[in-house]
Design a protein around this motif. Structure first.
Motif, mmCIF file in Angstrom:
data_model
loop_
_atom_site.group_PDB
_atom_site.id
_atom_site.type_symbol
_atom_site.label_atom_id
_atom_site.label_comp_id
_atom_site.label_asym_id
_atom_site.label_seq_id
_atom_site.Cartn_x
_atom_site.Cartn_y
_atom_site.Cartn_z
ATOM 1 N N GLU A 30 0.659 -0.974 -0.208
ATOM 2 C CA GLU A 30 0.179 -0.146 -0.035
ATOM 3 C C GLU A 30 1.352 0.905 0.139
ATOM 4 N N GLY A 31 2.104 1.063 -0.535
ATOM 5 C CA GLY A 31 3.223 2.447 -0.344
ATOM 6 C C GLY A 31 3.745 2.261 1.220
ATOM 7 N N VAL A 32 3.528 2.163 1.784
ATOM 8 C CA VAL A 32 4.071 2.919 3.463
ATOM 9 C C VAL A 32 5.954 1.979 3.002
ATOM 10 N N THR A 33 6.680 2.690 3.596
ATOM 11 C CA THR A 33 8.154 2.788 3.601
ATOM 12 C C THR A 33 8.649 2.781 4.849
ATOM 13 N N LEU A 34 9.272 2.983 5.170
ATOM 14 C CA LEU A 34 10.644 2.923 6.415
ATOM 15 C C LEU A 34 10.347 4.762 7.134
ATOM 16 N N GLY A 35 10.261 4.803 8.472
ATOM 17 C CA GLY A 35 9.553 6.449 9.246
ATOM 18 C C GLY A 35 9.204 6.943 8.638
ATOM 19 N N ARG A 64 5.664 6.356 14.005
ATOM 20 C CA ARG A 64 6.410 6.415 13.154
ATOM 21 C C ARG A 64 6.823 4.901 12.567
ATOM 22 N N VAL A 65 6.692 4.943 11.253
ATOM 23 C CA VAL A 65 6.909 3.482 11.249
ATOM 24 C C VAL A 65 8.767 3.124 10.882
ATOM 25 N N VAL A 66 8.892 2.002 11.474
ATOM 26 C CA VAL A 66 10.222 1.406 11.930
ATOM 27 C C VAL A 66 10.229 0.303 11.326
ATOM 28 N N HIS A 98 1.834 -6.684 3.609
ATOM 29 C CA HIS A 98 0.653 -6.279 4.197
ATOM 30 C C HIS A 98 0.533 -5.822 5.453
ATOM 31 N N TYR A 99 1.690 -5.350 5.769
ATOM 32 C CA TYR A 99 0.906 -4.577 7.715
ATOM 33 C C TYR A 99 2.587 -4.255 7.855
ATOM 34 N N ALA A 100 3.127 -3.454 8.893
ATOM 35 C CA ALA A 100 3.837 -2.507 9.252
ATOM 36 C C ALA A 100 4.039 -2.018 10.790
ATOM 37 N N LYS A 101 5.682 -2.497 11.306
ATOM 38 C CA LYS A 101 4.571 -2.023 12.887
ATOM 39 C C LYS A 101 5.831 -0.115 12.987
ATOM 40 N N VAL A 102 4.530 0.230 13.693
ATOM 41 C CA VAL A 102 4.674 1.139 14.420
ATOM 42 C C VAL A 102 5.731 1.480 15.944
ATOM 43 N N MET A 103 6.137 2.340 15.735
ATOM 44 C CA MET A 103 7.297 2.446 17.173
ATOM 45 C C MET A 103 6.535 4.191 17.412
ATOM 46 N N LEU A 104 5.815 3.815 18.921
ATOM 47 C CA LEU A 104 4.986 4.767 19.328
ATOM 48 C C LEU A 104 6.225 5.852 20.102
ATOM 49 N N ILE A 105 5.275 6.842 19.964
ATOM 50 C CA ILE A 105 6.047 8.053 20.362
ATOM 51 C C ILE A 105 6.671 7.967 21.974
ATOM 52 N N VAL A 106 6.102 7.058 22.773
ATOM 53 C CA VAL A 106 5.777 6.886 24.032
ATOM 54 C C VAL A 106 7.590 6.112 24.303
ATOM 55 N N GLN A 146 1.599 10.134 3.859
ATOM 56 C CA GLN A 146 3.507 9.181 2.402
ATOM 57 C C GLN A 146 3.247 9.782 1.427
ATOM 58 N N THR A 147 4.724 10.733 3.129
ATOM 59 C CA THR A 147 4.971 11.794 1.864
ATOM 60 C C THR A 147 6.051 12.202 3.133
ATOM 61 N N SER A 148 8.025 12.287 2.576
ATOM 62 C CA SER A 148 8.756 12.032 3.422
ATOM 63 C C SER A 148 8.672 14.426 3.501
#
Length: 215
Positions: free
Chosen positions: A81-86, A98-100, A105-113, A207-209
């Motif tokens: 679906e176009g998800v990339t690191l960061g 942010r995505v780490v 078909h899935y991604a891991k997101v590191m929470l701000i906490v 979906q943009t840097s």
């Protein structure tokens, strides 16, 4: 007595039917409440999408990292679906993380906490800047803020936009603790995210840097 017996049998059957109907109504009420809460969350995300004016992808949280040291979630959207690191991740209450890691078909997101999370942030009211550092649980610390800086409980803490990690002007949370009686040149400031990050359900992935936006 005979008619009284049949009457009691009829009452018993009527009670059983009424209890069944009550259970059915209760289940419908629960489903209605869930649908109402979902509609409200999606409405908040839609409003956020309009405000951002950036390409975004919606995702659902499908799992939480069981580790006590890591605060991460798994979402049902990935490379396909176009998800990339960061890429930054937001909810209707503000910045989530942010995505780490990414997979088809899935991604891991590191929470701000998460204790490994850090980002440049500022206090909206006074423009005082510091580094927002995850502290585990559902809290962060705004670090490297001088003791003479004007920060009060209730102040809103925003992303500064520096570093290009998160969109400028989006909220991290509010100051819930300030202590200037600390050793060293900096005050102790605790920040609580706008929403409970342990109860996330739907999020937006930007979906943009190009996040050099002005608040």
């Amino acid at each position: 007595l005979w008619f009284g017996y049949f009457y009691l049998v009829g009452v018993r059957e009527e009670n059983i039917e009424l209890k069944r109907q009550l259970q059915e109504y209760n289940q419908k009420a629960v489903r209605y409440q869930e649908a109402l809460l979902l509609a409200r969350r999606l409405e908040a995300l839609l409003d956020l999408k309009k405000q951002l004016a950036l390409p975004v992808t919606g995702a659902r949280v499908v799992a939480y990292d069981p580790s006590q040291w890591s605060r991460c979630v798994i979402v049902d959207t990935g490379k396909s679906e176009g998800v990339t690191l960061g890429l930054p991740v937001l909810s209707g209450e503000g910045i989530v993380g942010r995505v780490v890691e990414t997979y088809p078909h899935y991604a891991k997101v590191m929470l701000i906490v998460d204790r490994n999370s850090g980002a440049d942030a500022m206090v909206q009211r006074t423009r005082v800047r510091g580094i927002l550092q995850g502290k585990g649980g559902n809290r962060c610390a705004l670090e490297y803020v001088p003791k003479n800086a004007d920060v009060e409980i209730g102040d809103l803490v925003l992303a500064s936009g520096l570093g290009g990690i998160y969109p400028a002007g989006q909220a991290f949370g509010r100051v819930t603790h300030v202590d200037r009686k600390t050793h060293g040149p900096f005050q102790e400031i605790m920040v609580t995210p706008g929403g409970d990050l342990s109860a996330l359900e739907e999020v937006l992935i930007i979906q943009t840097s190009d996040l050099a936006l002005t608040p």
